[in-house]
Scaffold this active site. Structure first.
Site, PDB file in Angstrom:
ATOM      1  N   SER A   1       0.918  -1.214  -0.083  1.00 59.83           N
ATOM      2  CA  SER A   1      -0.052  -0.103   0.177  1.00 59.83           C
ATOM      3  C   SER A   1       1.049   1.154   0.201  1.00 59.83           C
ATOM      4  CB  SER A   1      -0.933   0.062   1.124  1.00 59.83           C
ATOM      5  OG  SER A   1      -1.695  -1.180   1.162  1.00 59.83           O
TER       6      SER A   1
HETATM    7  N1  SAM Z   1      -0.617  -4.078   3.735  1.00 64.99           N
HETATM    8  C1  SAM Z   1       0.299  -4.989   2.930  1.00 64.99           C
HETATM    9  C2  SAM Z   1       1.463  -4.516   2.643  1.00 64.99           C
HETATM   10  O1  SAM Z   1       2.070  -3.446   3.362  1.00 64.99           O
HETATM   11  O2  SAM Z   1       2.078  -4.989   1.730  1.00 64.99           O
HETATM   12  C3  SAM Z   1      -0.693  -4.835   1.503  1.00 64.99           C
HETATM   13  C4  SAM Z   1      -1.453  -5.655   1.370  1.00 64.99           C
HETATM   14  S1  SAM Z   1      -2.431  -6.083  -0.190  1.00 64.99           S
HETATM   15  C5  SAM Z   1      -2.976  -4.483  -0.424  1.00 64.99           C
HETATM   16  C6  SAM Z   1      -3.610  -7.113   0.279  1.00 64.99           C
HETATM   17  C7  SAM Z   1      -3.231  -8.547   0.724  1.00 64.99           C
HETATM   18  O3  SAM Z   1      -4.319  -8.979   1.205  1.00 64.99           O
HETATM   19  C8  SAM Z   1      -2.788  -9.534  -0.439  1.00 64.99           C
HETATM   20  O4  SAM Z   1      -1.568  -9.885  -0.077  1.00 64.99           O
HETATM   21  C9  SAM Z   1      -3.768 -10.514  -0.557  1.00 64.99           C
HETATM   22  O5  SAM Z   1      -3.128 -11.820  -0.960  1.00 64.99           O
HETATM   23  C10 SAM Z   1      -4.319 -10.433   0.796  1.00 64.99           C
HETATM   24  N2  SAM Z   1      -5.586 -11.322   0.866  1.00 64.99           N
HETATM   25  C11 SAM Z   1      -6.775 -11.090   0.273  1.00 64.99           C
HETATM   26  N3  SAM Z   1      -7.928 -11.910   0.740  1.00 64.99           N
HETATM   27  C12 SAM Z   1      -7.343 -12.445   1.889  1.00 64.99           C
HETATM   28  C13 SAM Z   1      -7.965 -13.303   2.749  1.00 64.99           C
HETATM   29  N4  SAM Z   1      -9.126 -13.526   2.645  1.00 64.99           N
HETATM   30  N5  SAM Z   1      -7.285 -13.605   3.435  1.00 64.99           N
HETATM   31  C14 SAM Z   1      -5.862 -13.270   4.119  1.00 64.99           C
HETATM   32  N6  SAM Z   1      -5.096 -12.407   2.933  1.00 64.99           N
HETATM   33  C15 SAM Z   1      -6.035 -12.004   1.844  1.00 64.99           C
END
Ligand code: SAM
Length: 227
Positions: free
Chosen positions: A65
């Site tokens: 993000s």
């Molecule tokens: N905050 C993170 C960073 O600093 O890198 C960015 C996160 S990214 C925007 C969102 C993440 O949520 C992705 O890695 C995705 O694979 C994960 N995600 C999506 N659905 C999910 C779920 N049901 N359970 C766990 N992770 C999930």
């Protein structure tokens, strides 16, 4: 490739220009973001852009993000050193490392095992031991470890999953998450007091989708969610 001194300078500039100028003022958080090497959380080819004012690709069609969004979400949770935190969506692990820096213990869930493994290694290398990363569907939370003082969801849910709000500490537990379909999502802060939940809308935003039982289905295209 920039040297570590140059990265430190880029980091200070990121904090001053992207965070402080936009109103982020929690000094513990600003110190964390001034010291944590964000460039170590992005793929090699994106390292020189790690301190830019934008999200970046981290592989598997996911993103790290934008620094401001990381700071804004974290500041709104008003973390205390004794807090037990659940993060859903470990991604690169950068936000996770900030949570480890500011809170007592962090549980983080990531559905893509390759990302979870890399994040765990990066955060371990930085010396944080107050972290437990789980691979699986975070839309269901982590009922065995509940209640949590704080929950942060870093992917957009179609609606607030009841199972997550039920895992909040009844004494002032707080949950922050983006809600909605692409492109119109809203960042919401939910506060629990006993059986009462209040919701505050904070900001329009764009996150990749939360994929899972209480999220979007697995055919949902991340690319259509993030610009
Ligand atoms: N905050 C993170 C960073 O600093 O890198 C960015 C996160 S990214 C925007 C969102 C993440 O949520 C992705 O890695 C995705 O694979 C994960 N995600 C999506 N659905 C999910 C779920 N049901 N359970 C766990 N992770 C999930």
């Amino acid at each position: 490739m920039p040297t570590s001194c140059e990265y430190a300078r880029l980091r200070s500039r990121m904090v001053a220009e992207q965070l402080v100028k936009r109103g982020i003022c929690d000094s513990r958080l600003l110190d964390a973001m001034r010291s944590l090497p964000r460039h170590q959380f992005v793929p090699e080819e994106h390292k020189p852009r790690a301190y830019e004012d934008r999200p970046l690709p981290i592989g598997a069609r996911q993103t790290i993000s934008q620094p401001y969004i990381v700071a804004f979400m974290t500041e709104n949770l008003r973390l205390q050193p004794q807090h037990k935190v659940l993060e859903i969506g470990t991604g690169s692990g950068y936000q996770t490392a900030i949570l480890c820096h500011l809170a007592g213990y962090v549980y983080s869930i990531e559905r893509i095992s390759r990302l979870a493994k890399m994040a765990g290694e990066r955060i371990g290398n930085l010396g944080y031991g107050n972290l437990d990363i789980h691979i699986g569907d975070g839309s269901q939370g982590l009922p065995d470890q509940a209640p949590f003082d704080r929950i942060m969801v870093t992917a957009a849910a179609p609606r607030l999953p009841d199972v997550l709000r039920a895992q909040l500490n009844p004494r002032g537990g707080q949950l922050i998450l983006p809600i909605g379909d692409a492109p119109a999502q809203e960042l919401q802060l939910i506060t629990r007091a006993g059986g009462r939940f209040t919701t505050r809308s904070l900001l329009g935003c764009r996150f990749v989708p939360l994929i899972g039982r209480y999220g979007f289905d697995s055919q949902t295209d991340s690319a259509s969610f993030v610009s």
